[in-house]
Design an enzyme around this catalytic site. Structure first.
Site, PDB file in Angstrom:
ATOM      1  N   TYR A 286       0.830  -1.211   0.000  1.00  0.00           N
ATOM      2  CA  TYR A 286       0.000   0.000   0.000  1.00  0.00           C
ATOM      3  C   TYR A 286       0.865   1.261   0.000  1.00  0.00           C
ATOM      4  O   TYR A 286       0.448   2.304  -0.495  1.00  0.00           O
ATOM      5  CB  TYR A 286      -0.885   0.040   1.250  1.00  0.00           C
ATOM      6  CG  TYR A 286      -2.157  -0.756   1.158  1.00  0.00           C
ATOM      7  CD1 TYR A 286      -2.135  -2.141   1.048  1.00  0.00           C
ATOM      8  CD2 TYR A 286      -3.398  -0.126   1.208  1.00  0.00           C
ATOM      9  CE1 TYR A 286      -3.303  -2.880   0.991  1.00  0.00           C
ATOM     10  CE2 TYR A 286      -4.567  -0.854   1.154  1.00  0.00           C
ATOM     11  CZ  TYR A 286      -4.515  -2.226   1.045  1.00  0.00           C
ATOM     12  OH  TYR A 286      -5.683  -2.953   0.996  1.00  0.00           O
TER      13      TYR A 286
ATOM     14  N   LYS B  72       3.513 -15.084   2.134  1.00  0.00           N
ATOM     15  CA  LYS B  72       3.723 -15.746   0.844  1.00  0.00           C
ATOM     16  C   LYS B  72       5.237 -15.937   0.708  1.00  0.00           C
ATOM     17  O   LYS B  72       5.877 -15.500  -0.260  1.00  0.00           O
ATOM     18  CB  LYS B  72       3.130 -14.864  -0.274  1.00  0.00           C
ATOM     19  CG  LYS B  72       3.059 -15.519  -1.639  1.00  0.00           C
ATOM     20  CD  LYS B  72       1.998 -16.613  -1.739  1.00  0.00           C
ATOM     21  CE  LYS B  72       2.100 -17.290  -3.112  1.00  0.00           C
ATOM     22  NZ  LYS B  72       1.346 -18.549  -3.185  1.00  0.00           N
TER      23      LYS B  72
ATOM     24  N   ASP C  30      -2.523 -18.310   0.287  1.00  0.00           N
ATOM     25  CA  ASP C  30      -3.520 -19.014  -0.538  1.00  0.00           C
ATOM     26  C   ASP C  30      -4.166 -20.151   0.257  1.00  0.00           C
ATOM     27  O   ASP C  30      -5.383 -20.342   0.240  1.00  0.00           O
ATOM     28  CB  ASP C  30      -2.902 -19.512  -1.856  1.00  0.00           C
ATOM     29  CG  ASP C  30      -1.494 -20.087  -1.691  1.00  0.00           C
ATOM     30  OD1 ASP C  30      -0.934 -20.012  -0.575  1.00  0.00           O
ATOM     31  OD2 ASP C  30      -0.943 -20.624  -2.675  1.00  0.00           O
TER      32      ASP C  30
ATOM     33  N   ASP D 152      -6.276  -7.250   4.472  1.00  0.00           N
ATOM     34  CA  ASP D 152      -7.467  -6.634   3.870  1.00  0.00           C
ATOM     35  C   ASP D 152      -8.382  -7.726   3.309  1.00  0.00           C
ATOM     36  O   ASP D 152      -9.588  -7.761   3.592  1.00  0.00           O
ATOM     37  CB  ASP D 152      -7.008  -5.684   2.754  1.00  0.00           C
ATOM     38  CG  ASP D 152      -8.166  -5.004   2.048  1.00  0.00           C
ATOM     39  OD1 ASP D 152      -9.127  -4.619   2.733  1.00  0.00           O
ATOM     40  OD2 ASP D 152      -8.110  -4.860   0.804  1.00  0.00           O
TER      41      ASP D 152
ATOM     42  N   ASP E 218     -12.056  -9.547   5.066  1.00  0.00           N
ATOM     43  CA  ASP E 218     -13.346  -9.519   4.357  1.00  0.00           C
ATOM     44  C   ASP E 218     -13.891 -10.939   4.236  1.00  0.00           C
ATOM     45  O   ASP E 218     -15.084 -11.184   4.411  1.00  0.00           O
ATOM     46  CB  ASP E 218     -13.186  -8.929   2.947  1.00  0.00           C
ATOM     47  CG  ASP E 218     -13.486  -7.435   2.914  1.00  0.00           C
ATOM     48  OD1 ASP E 218     -13.155  -6.746   3.901  1.00  0.00           O
ATOM     49  OD2 ASP E 218     -14.036  -6.946   1.902  1.00  0.00           O
TER      50      ASP E 218
HETATM   51  C1  LIG Z   1     -10.717   1.494   1.044  1.00  0.00           C
HETATM   52  C2  LIG Z   1      -9.423   0.784   1.171  1.00  0.00           C
HETATM   53  C3  LIG Z   1      -8.301   1.763   1.076  1.00  0.00           C
HETATM   54  C4  LIG Z   1      -9.323  -0.038   2.440  1.00  0.00           C
HETATM   55  C5  LIG Z   1      -8.049  -0.870   2.452  1.00  0.00           C
HETATM   56  O1  LIG Z   1      -7.706  -1.486   1.443  1.00  0.00           O
HETATM   57  O2  LIG Z   1      -7.400  -0.911   3.488  1.00  0.00           O
HETATM   58  C6  LIG Z   1     -10.474  -0.977   2.718  1.00  0.00           C
HETATM   59  O3  LIG Z   1     -10.520  -2.039   1.855  1.00  0.00           O
HETATM   60  C7  LIG Z   1     -10.391  -1.463   4.137  1.00  0.00           C
HETATM   61  O4  LIG Z   1     -10.245  -2.645   4.368  1.00  0.00           O
HETATM   62  O5  LIG Z   1     -10.478  -0.636   5.043  1.00  0.00           O
END
Ligand SMILES: CC(C)[C@H](C(=O)O)[C@@H](O)C(=O)O
Ligand SMILES: NC(=O)c1ccc[n+]([C@@H]2O[C@H](COP(=O)([O-])OP(=O)(O)OC[C@H]3O[C@@H](n4cnc5c(N)ncnc54)[C@H](O)[C@@H]3O)[C@@H](O)[C@H]2O)c1
Length: 541
Positions: A313, A364, A396, A420, A424
């Site tokens: 990032y 990784k 993975d 990230d 999710d």
């Molecule tokens: C919006 C984006 C920059 C952010 C990230 O990738 O960290 C989001 O996906 C999160 O998880 O907060």
């Protein structure tokens, strides 16, 4: 018994008919009882029930009668008014002298002096009075607020709720919170989370000053940049930062430096919050909301510790260019230093130590140099934590194992981008991304607290968003940001109680449950915050 949350309808109706000047509660008035009796005619006809908590401050003989269910004479309005004043005065002045020992004349002189101290002092006093009303569960709280619109002390929106919990005393602790609603569903969930925070805190004697600042698309539209200097500066000076979400279709084609996401990354970097804690707990109440089989999802309770201010990032070089064939290229750099890995590893080991003592480092390392360094350093730091069991897993495989057998995980530590994605993924174990809170912490300075979801442009403005991730982020703010464990727990219990009652937003809805919108869900949580009923299952993060 259910708490009477909303203003009594008949009271509201009467209030509309009565001039607001008449509605003020003349607490520190210099009027004699006789004068008051003459003046209060319209409002005096409001035969409000005597609140239960009010009986607790009555002389002992009457209290006993009430406690043992003996019929006591209903106090007259005058009697009640006078008792209320005495009680409030006693609390405000912390006087140990029995109010009954003061003559009416002495009290009048005291009030005279109070009036002369000016408007600001008066407003402050009234604010405290409001807290006392709150404490004593007295009905006129709204009218007391109502007649002092100019009060410079912000009145929490939730003050309109009558609380049966009588735990508040004068606010003891005070914090500044920066609110960053952002875009899409951000403002919807932040408004609810703010009310929950205000109510829970007021019940615990904590006071908040909120400062709302623009970030993301909202800031681009209003100021021209996704993270205005003022926003960062206010955030840095506050005790904690609560963010909704940023982003949306409108800004998707903007240049990189004018994207909402850039604002969020600059904020994280500016606050130096390198450790992002993302708990994923499958609540028994939501087992049917998970897309996984019950036996797979049941009992999952894991924590993703994501490195937040390094890696691909932020790594340089990055940018666009042309390759030897003349083609356009885009490139980024996955880069970690030992310092960056060591500090996040320590946070992860500490976290695992407080949980079930298992840490899985995800990388990784079979391909990436940055991951080879990552694994080497995490292994080294492990020697400081012999009580924590460390394992390593390629990302993975980790993505697959999270679905195959998520219960094998306790704490996961990983880099920025893997964290990230995996968080999710983990959110869907719990039923919805709308359930996952997060805390981003640095070595010093305020923490940043936000749900892990985005601005959800597909449902923004439709009252469909699940506010629980943001409400749970508020609990993390209290726990990790301010050390207010008790209030954090109160909020988590309220979320559980709301779910126990069967309320569900669309994303976590299942057959037989009550489908509600974002606002209604928030109101239910507020109700539960107030009710203080202990939750059947405790939430851990
Ligand atoms: C919006 C984006 C920059 C952010 C990230 O990738 O960290 C989001 O996906 C999160 O998880 O907060
Ligand atoms: N921390 C952040 O602010 C953050 C995080 C992720 C994405 N984003 C941004 O948000 C925008 C939309 O991204 P996206 O669609 O990929 O991810 P998203 O998280 O916004 O939405 C993904 C899906 O989950 C649903 N969803 C998300 N939050 C929900 C909630 N609280 N209640 C119910 N449903 C919810 C959405 O409706 C959508 O269908 C993008 O601009 C992205 O960059 C911001």
């Amino acid at each position: 018994m259910e708490c009477l949350f909303k203003e009594l309808p008949q009271f509201a109706e009467r209030k509309r008919q009565i001039p607001s000047s008449r509605l003020s509660v003349s607490l520190s008035s210099s009027q004699s009882p006789a004068q008051r009796s003459r003046r209060r005619s319209p409002s005096a006809t409001l035969q409000l029930p005597v609140p239960r908590s009010f009986t607790a401050v009555q002389p002992s003989s009457r209290r006993c009668q009430t406690l043992y269910g003996l019929s006591s004479p209903t106090p007259t309005v005058e009697e009640r008014d006078s008792q209320q004043q005495q009680t409030i005065l006693r609390i405000l002045t912390s006087s140990s002298a029995a109010p009954s020992s003061c003559s009416e004349r002495e009290r009048e002189r005291e009030r005279e002096r109070e009036r002369e101290k000016g408007k600001k002092r008066k407003s402050k006093l009234l604010h405290q009075m409001a807290a006392c009303f709150h404490q004593l569960n007295l009905t006129p709280i709204r009218s007391a607020f109502h007649s002092f619109q100019s009060n410079p002390y912000p009145i929490p929106k939730c003050a309109k709720f009558r609380c049966r919990s009588a735990t508040i005393s004068n606010p003891k602790r005070s914090y500044n919170i920066t609110l960053l609603p952002g875009d899409g569903i951000g403002p919807e969930v932040i408004s609810i989370a703010k009310d929950v925070l205000s109510l829970a805190a007021s019940l615990e004697g904590i006071e908040f000053q909120f400062q709302e600042m623009p970030v993301g698309g909202a800031a681009i539209d209003s100021v021209g940049v996704p993270l205005p200097d003022e926003t960062l500066s206010v955030a840095k000076q506050s005790d904690a930062v609560l963010l909704g979400a940023i982003g949306g279709y409108k800004w998707d084609k903007n240049e990189k430096h004018l994207k909402p996401e850039t604002g969020l990354l600059l904020l994280r970097a500016g606050l130096e919050v390198f450790a992002n804690l993302r708990p994923a707990t499958v609540l028994p109440q939501l087992i049917d909301a998970s897309t996984l089989k019950k036996e797979v999802a049941e009992g999952v309770d894991l924590m993703v510790v994501r490195e937040l201010t390094g890696g691909i990032y932020f790594g340089k070089p990055r940018g666009f260019g042309t390759n030897e064939k003349g083609e356009d290229i885009g490139f980024n750099t996955e880069l970690y230093s030992t310092t960056e890995v060591d500090r996040i590893a320590r946070i992860a080991f500490e976290t695992a130590r407080k949980r079930r003592g298992k840490l899985c480092s995800v990388d990784k390392a079979n391909v990436l140099e940055a991951s080879i360094l990552w694994r080497k350093r995490v292994t080294k730091i492990a020697s400081e934590y012999p009580d924590v069991e460390l394992s390593h897993m390629y990302v993975d495989n980790a993505a697959m194992q999270l679905i195959r057998n998520p219960k094998q995980f306790d704490t996961i530590v990983t880099n920025n981008i893997f964290g990230d994605i995996l968080s999710d993924e983990a959110s869907m174990l719990t039923g919805s991304i709308g359930m996952l809170p997060s805390a981003s912490l640095g070595e010093s300075g305020p923490g940043l607290f936000e749900p892990i979801h985005g601005s959800a442009p597909d449902i923004a403005g439709q009252d469909k968003a699940n506010p629980l991730a943001t409400i749970l982020s508020v609990a993390m703010l209290l726990r990790y940001g301010l050390g207010e464990e008790h209030t954090a727990k109160r909020i988590e219990d309220a979320v559980l109680e709301t779910l126990n009652k069967g309320f569900r937003t669309g994303d976590i809805h299942s057959t037989g449950k009550m489908l509600v919108g974002c606002k209604a869900m928030g109101e239910e949580v507020l109700r539960s915050v107030d009710s203080q009923r202990p939750a059947a299952v405790s939430y851990q993060n």
